[in-house]
Write an enzyme that holds these catalytic residues in place. Sequence first.
Site, PDB file in Angstrom:
ATOM      1  N   ASP A 113    -116.317 -22.125  98.083  1.00  0.00           N
ATOM      2  CA  ASP A 113    -116.150 -22.099  96.641  1.00  0.00           C
ATOM      3  C   ASP A 113    -116.872 -23.353  96.108  1.00  0.00           C
ATOM      4  OD1 ASP A 113    -115.037 -21.497  94.055  1.00  0.00           O
ATOM      5  OD2 ASP A 113    -113.579 -23.088  94.407  1.00  0.00           O
ATOM      6  N   LEU A 114    -117.186 -23.374  94.837  1.00  0.00           N
ATOM      7  CA  LEU A 114    -117.921 -24.527  94.281  1.00  0.00           C
ATOM      8  C   LEU A 114    -116.999 -25.501  93.538  1.00  0.00           C
ATOM      9  CD1 LEU A 114    -120.677 -25.899  93.491  1.00  0.00           C
ATOM     10  CD2 LEU A 114    -120.617 -24.469  91.438  1.00  0.00           C
ATOM     11  N   ASP A 115    -116.476 -25.023  92.387  1.00  0.00           N
ATOM     12  CA  ASP A 115    -115.680 -25.890  91.511  1.00  0.00           C
ATOM     13  C   ASP A 115    -114.374 -26.278  92.213  1.00  0.00           C
ATOM     14  OD1 ASP A 115    -117.460 -25.761  89.253  1.00  0.00           O
ATOM     15  OD2 ASP A 115    -116.779 -23.713  88.917  1.00  0.00           O
ATOM     16  N   THR A 169    -115.634 -30.171  89.065  1.00  0.00           N
ATOM     17  CA  THR A 169    -116.056 -29.786  87.717  1.00  0.00           C
ATOM     18  C   THR A 169    -114.883 -29.328  86.859  1.00  0.00           C
ATOM     19  OG1 THR A 169    -116.762 -27.843  88.885  1.00  0.00           O
ATOM     20  CG2 THR A 169    -118.504 -29.221  87.977  1.00  0.00           C
ATOM     21  N   LYS A 194    -108.213 -22.271  86.772  1.00  0.00           N
ATOM     22  CA  LYS A 194    -109.014 -22.555  87.970  1.00  0.00           C
ATOM     23  C   LYS A 194    -109.321 -21.267  88.736  1.00  0.00           C
ATOM     24  CE  LYS A 194    -107.876 -27.364  88.752  1.00  0.00           C
ATOM     25  NZ  LYS A 194    -107.173 -28.346  89.570  1.00  0.00           N
ATOM     26  N   SER A 234    -118.876 -18.342  94.408  1.00  0.00           N
ATOM     27  CA  SER A 234    -118.255 -18.957  93.227  1.00  0.00           C
ATOM     28  C   SER A 234    -118.162 -17.979  92.068  1.00  0.00           C
ATOM     29  CB  SER A 234    -119.109 -20.162  92.800  1.00  0.00           C
ATOM     30  OG  SER A 234    -118.752 -20.592  91.505  1.00  0.00           O
ATOM     31  N   ALA A 235    -117.149 -18.183  91.214  1.00  0.00           N
ATOM     32  CA  ALA A 235    -116.996 -17.361  90.007  1.00  0.00           C
ATOM     33  C   ALA A 235    -117.911 -17.850  88.888  1.00  0.00           C
ATOM     34  CB  ALA A 235    -115.547 -17.441  89.528  1.00  0.00           C
ATOM     35  N   LYS A 276    -112.579 -12.973  91.290  1.00  0.00           N
ATOM     36  CA  LYS A 276    -111.468 -13.293  92.194  1.00  0.00           C
ATOM     37  C   LYS A 276    -110.168 -13.049  91.426  1.00  0.00           C
ATOM     38  CE  LYS A 276    -114.234 -17.060  94.155  1.00  0.00           C
ATOM     39  NZ  LYS A 276    -114.409 -18.527  94.275  1.00  0.00           N
ATOM     40  N   GLU A 281    -111.489 -22.868  99.802  1.00  0.00           N
ATOM     41  CA  GLU A 281    -111.086 -22.556  98.421  1.00  0.00           C
ATOM     42  C   GLU A 281    -110.046 -23.531  97.889  1.00  0.00           C
ATOM     43  OE1 GLU A 281    -110.945 -21.019  95.647  1.00  0.00           O
ATOM     44  OE2 GLU A 281    -112.446 -19.454  95.843  1.00  0.00           O
ATOM     45  N   ASP A 282    -110.092 -23.801  96.579  1.00  0.00           N
ATOM     46  CA  ASP A 282    -109.066 -24.659  95.968  1.00  0.00           C
ATOM     47  C   ASP A 282    -108.176 -23.874  94.997  1.00  0.00           C
ATOM     48  OD1 ASP A 282    -111.011 -24.296  93.931  1.00  0.00           O
ATOM     49  OD2 ASP A 282    -110.179 -26.028  92.884  1.00  0.00           O
TER      50      ASP A 282
HETATM   51  C1  BG6 Z   1    -114.755 -21.156  88.503  1.00  0.00           C
HETATM   52  C2  BG6 Z   1    -113.879 -22.210  87.873  1.00  0.00           C
HETATM   53  O1  BG6 Z   1    -115.369 -21.659  89.656  1.00  0.00           O
HETATM   54  O2  BG6 Z   1    -115.760 -20.734  87.587  1.00  0.00           O
HETATM   55  C3  BG6 Z   1    -113.282 -21.678  86.580  1.00  0.00           C
HETATM   56  O3  BG6 Z   1    -112.846 -22.571  88.768  1.00  0.00           O
HETATM   57  C4  BG6 Z   1    -114.400 -21.216  85.654  1.00  0.00           C
HETATM   58  O4  BG6 Z   1    -112.509 -22.688  85.974  1.00  0.00           O
HETATM   59  C5  BG6 Z   1    -115.267 -20.182  86.374  1.00  0.00           C
HETATM   60  O5  BG6 Z   1    -113.862 -20.656  84.469  1.00  0.00           O
HETATM   61  C6  BG6 Z   1    -116.442 -19.697  85.523  1.00  0.00           C
HETATM   62  O6  BG6 Z   1    -117.323 -20.758  85.332  1.00  0.00           O
HETATM   63  P1  BG6 Z   1    -118.552 -20.760  84.349  1.00  0.00           P
HETATM   64  O7  BG6 Z   1    -119.364 -21.942  84.784  1.00  0.00           O
HETATM   65  O8  BG6 Z   1    -119.297 -19.460  84.559  1.00  0.00           O
HETATM   66  O9  BG6 Z   1    -118.028 -20.864  82.959  1.00  0.00           O
HETATM   67 MG    MG Z   2    -112.584 -23.522  92.715  1.00  0.00          MG
END
Ligand code: BG6
Ligand code: MG
Length: 233
Positions: A10-12, A18, A46, A115-116, A146, A170-171
């Site tokens: 996962d990224l964030d 972030t 999140k 990542s989402a 997710k 994952e967090d």
């Molecule tokens: C996820 C974050 O990785 O990405 C969420 O944990 C965030 O908080 C989602 O809403 C979407 O991110 P973005 O950058 O497309 O607005």
């Molecule tokens: Mg995350």
Amino acid sequence: MMNNLGVIFDLDGVIVDTAKYHYLAWKTLADELDITFTETHNERLKGVSRESSLDILLELGLVTLSQAQRKLVLEQKNKDYLSFIAKMGPEEILPGVTPLLDLLDRLAIPYVLGSASKNAALILKQVNLFDRFKGIVDGNSVTKAKPDPEVFLLGAQLLHRSPDQCIVFEDAIAGIEAAHRAQMIAVGVGHKDTLKAADYNVNHLTEITEGFFTALISEKRTDNNESKLYKAR
Ligand code: BG6
Ligand code: MG
């Protein structure tokens, strides 16, 4: 060392923190809409897609917006968020990430991003990690967010691995659920109490050692390719 494992990050919250920038951008919008929004509320956002995050925020404030207004505020939120991202650099990579990528390279275990976020590629470029990943699955490549397993199943395809050979870091609760629905091993990065559904828990990626992977590799060899962890669930 022979292995057939693959890793999906996962990224964030796993590679970079972030979440604080997402919070600040949502907070600006919440203030404009007169919605009370705290860091505790932010926990619910999140791992959740941008659109679903807005749903949660509006629900908190019992606010309804038209489709046109939604589009506008989502654009504004992302613009605010990107103003923080533009200032990011490699110093914002979370502890343990770079040594872990080095270890995976040494063990010849391939890794991709799952990542989402629709900003995933941009963020990886900001922190100079983009070229290290074998592939990226992000908010632009999936149709279902997710906890749907789609993001991780696509990641397994990029890795040329079957789901049971994949380990997900994952967090977010939704991310752990997605990994399990994909039949993958889930490592929770963060508070154990929050991520109790994970197969393994660490506070930081600094805790992941070579022994973690060698144990998994030998377990998979001696256990007819099926992880004991799955049996325990
Ligand atoms: C996820 C974050 O990785 O990405 C969420 O944990 C965030 O908080 C989602 O809403 C979407 O991110 P973005 O950058 O497309 O607005
Ligand atoms: Mg995350």
